[in-house]
Design a protein around this motif. Structure first.
Motif, mmCIF file in Angstrom:
data_model
loop_
_atom_site.group_PDB
_atom_site.id
_atom_site.type_symbol
_atom_site.label_atom_id
_atom_site.label_comp_id
_atom_site.label_asym_id
_atom_site.label_seq_id
_atom_site.Cartn_x
_atom_site.Cartn_y
_atom_site.Cartn_z
ATOM 1 N N TYR A 196 7.135 -18.087 -22.142
ATOM 2 C CA TYR A 196 6.473 -17.197 -23.094
ATOM 3 C C TYR A 196 6.364 -15.776 -22.556
ATOM 4 N N GLN A 197 5.995 -15.666 -21.248
ATOM 5 C CA GLN A 197 5.827 -14.341 -20.653
ATOM 6 C C GLN A 197 7.149 -13.586 -20.601
ATOM 7 N N GLU A 216 15.962 1.722 -11.803
ATOM 8 C CA GLU A 216 14.608 2.196 -11.503
ATOM 9 C C GLU A 216 13.757 2.261 -12.759
ATOM 10 N N GLN A 217 14.372 2.626 -13.878
ATOM 11 C CA GLN A 217 13.633 2.652 -15.138
ATOM 12 C C GLN A 217 13.066 1.271 -15.468
ATOM 13 N N TYR A 218 13.883 0.255 -15.294
ATOM 14 C CA TYR A 218 13.435 -1.103 -15.599
ATOM 15 C C TYR A 218 12.314 -1.544 -14.666
ATOM 16 N N LEU A 219 12.440 -1.206 -13.410
ATOM 17 C CA LEU A 219 11.386 -1.569 -12.456
ATOM 18 C C LEU A 219 10.082 -0.858 -12.804
ATOM 19 N N ASP A 220 10.181 0.389 -13.268
ATOM 20 C CA ASP A 220 8.980 1.125 -13.690
ATOM 21 C C ASP A 220 8.370 0.502 -14.942
ATOM 22 N N TYR A 221 9.228 0.062 -15.851
ATOM 23 C CA TYR A 221 8.716 -0.520 -17.088
ATOM 24 C C TYR A 221 8.081 -1.888 -16.854
ATOM 25 N N ILE A 222 8.511 -2.576 -15.814
ATOM 26 C CA ILE A 222 7.826 -3.823 -15.442
ATOM 27 C C ILE A 222 6.376 -3.513 -15.095
ATOM 28 N N GLN A 223 6.175 -2.482 -14.309
ATOM 29 C CA GLN A 223 4.806 -2.086 -13.931
ATOM 30 C C GLN A 223 3.993 -1.694 -15.164
ATOM 31 N N GLU A 224 4.627 -0.942 -16.078
ATOM 32 C CA GLU A 224 3.917 -0.531 -17.291
ATOM 33 C C GLU A 224 3.553 -1.747 -18.144
ATOM 34 N N PHE A 225 4.483 -2.694 -18.246
ATOM 35 C CA PHE A 225 4.219 -3.904 -19.018
ATOM 36 C C PHE A 225 3.011 -4.659 -18.456
ATOM 37 N N ASN A 262 9.675 -13.834 -22.690
ATOM 38 C CA ASN A 262 10.008 -13.356 -24.026
ATOM 39 C C ASN A 262 9.134 -12.176 -24.443
ATOM 40 N N GLN A 263 7.880 -12.178 -23.982
ATOM 41 C CA GLN A 263 7.030 -11.016 -24.233
ATOM 42 C C GLN A 263 7.623 -9.770 -23.588
ATOM 43 N N LEU A 264 8.078 -9.917 -22.348
ATOM 44 C CA LEU A 264 8.687 -8.805 -21.630
ATOM 45 C C LEU A 264 9.987 -8.380 -22.309
ATOM 46 N N TYR A 265 10.747 -9.350 -22.780
ATOM 47 C CA TYR A 265 12.004 -9.049 -23.468
ATOM 48 C C TYR A 265 11.755 -8.171 -24.682
ATOM 49 N N HIS A 266 10.802 -8.530 -25.515
ATOM 50 C CA HIS A 266 10.511 -7.746 -26.719
ATOM 51 C C HIS A 266 9.900 -6.388 -26.363
ATOM 52 N N PHE A 267 9.132 -6.342 -25.291
ATOM 53 C CA PHE A 267 8.566 -5.074 -24.813
ATOM 54 C C PHE A 267 9.702 -4.099 -24.469
ATOM 55 N N LYS A 292 0.557 -3.455 -16.589
ATOM 56 C CA LYS A 292 -0.680 -2.677 -16.723
ATOM 57 C C LYS A 292 -1.218 -2.680 -18.141
ATOM 58 N N THR A 293 -0.334 -2.646 -19.128
ATOM 59 C CA THR A 293 -0.774 -2.536 -20.519
ATOM 60 C C THR A 293 -0.985 -3.887 -21.197
ATOM 61 N N SER A 294 -0.557 -4.952 -20.551
ATOM 62 C CA SER A 294 -0.696 -6.279 -21.152
ATOM 63 C C SER A 294 -2.136 -6.771 -21.051
ATOM 64 N N LYS A 295 -2.530 -7.542 -22.042
ATOM 65 C CA LYS A 295 -3.862 -8.135 -22.032
ATOM 66 C C LYS A 295 -3.910 -9.368 -21.143
#
Length: 282
Positions: free
Chosen positions: A2-3, A104-113, A5-10, A115-118
């Motif tokens: 589930y997690q 590097e963009q993807y690695l940064d977006y992992i961190q953003e995902f 797929n959440q990241l995939y759609h993000f 931080k912003t996830s509930k």
């Protein structure tokens, strides 16, 4: 999972943004080739290619997409992009640099995902995502590099074939007489091409006598000398007699060393002498 797929759609929702952010950060003053172009059409193509890349790459977190399917989705993108003329004229290290910038963009977006996830994600899961990004970028970069190298080799081979054809032309001097002027270095590969082209052209042009001038050949090794004299023998089999001109002393020495028999071969010092013998000079 589930997690995943959440990241995939993000990431999928941010594919266009990934491209715009990447291009905005691109150091165009420190680039050459495709990345330095200010042609609007080229810029649009580069952006679209990058966007198509992201649409494919974010599927690494799509649970419905197998590893095999993931790589197969890149086949067409890799094939077409690596063959683009602009990319062929772009230094390899710059292409690799932009792959790593996208990574590097993807690695940064992992961190953003995260931080912003509930939800809360373990460090082990986050590390797994990061590792998955790096591993699959490596796979795509390797496939792109291999395809680009393969295409460059194909182009080089085609260019060599064209150069070989242009560098061994049969020049018609009369209805039955032709001249083959050999110039420059002749390696084994070129000697083979000369043999193939000469036999074909003599047959096509119905040449009865061929003047082979070697005055423009500075260096020749034993193998190449052997192939040239094999050409003379092959021409004889199809009814073409030969006259050699312009043989340098070192070439003559090489021919003697490998046992070439000059008894049945017409040899003159120059083309001028060969033409005079056949009364073709005014």
């Amino acid at each position: 999972m589930y997690q995943n797929n959440q990241l995939y759609h993000f990431l999928l929702e941010r594919t266009r943004l990934l491209t715009e952010q990447w291009y905005e950060a691109l150091d165009k003053d420190d680039s050459s080739g495709v990345y330095a172009s200010d042609d609007p059409e080229v810029v649009e193509v580069v952006k679209n290619q990058n966007y198509e890349f992201h649409l494919r790459f974010c599927r690494v977190f799509d649970e419905s997409c197998s590893d095999t399917e993931f790589l197969s989705t890149f086949n067409k993108w890799i094939y077409e992009t690596s063959r683009e003329e602009e990319y062929q004229h772009t230094p390899t290290h710059l292409i690799l640099r932009e792959f790593f910038n996208n990574q590097e963009q993807y690695l940064d977006y992992i961190q953003e995902f995260v931080k912003t996830s509930k939800e809360t994600y373990s460090q082990e899961m986050i590390n797994g995502w990061n590792r998955k990004i790096i591993e699959n970028f490596n796979r795509v970069i390797l496939a792109f590099s291999e395809e680009s190298y393969k295409y460059a080799e194909e182009r080089l081979a085609a260019q060599k074939d064209m150069i070989h054809e242009l560098s061994s032309p049969i020049i018609s001097l009369s209805e039955e007489l032709a001249l083959l002027p050999l110039v420059g270095d002749i390696d084994t590969d070129r000697a083979q091409k000369v043999m193939e082209n000469t036999l074909q052209q003599c047959s096509d042009q119905q040449v009865n006598h061929l003047l082979i001038d070697l005055s423009g050949v500075l260096i020749i090794d034993t193998m190449v000398a052997h192939q040239i004299f094999q050409l003379i023998k092959a021409l004889k089999l199809i009814g073409v007699t030969c006259t050699l001109s312009g043989i340098r002393p070192e070439i003559a020495q090489t021919a003697i060393q490998i046992g070439i028999d000059f008894d049945e071969l017409s040899v003159v010092s120059s083309i001028h002498q060969a033409l005079a013998q056949r009364n073709l000079l005014q």
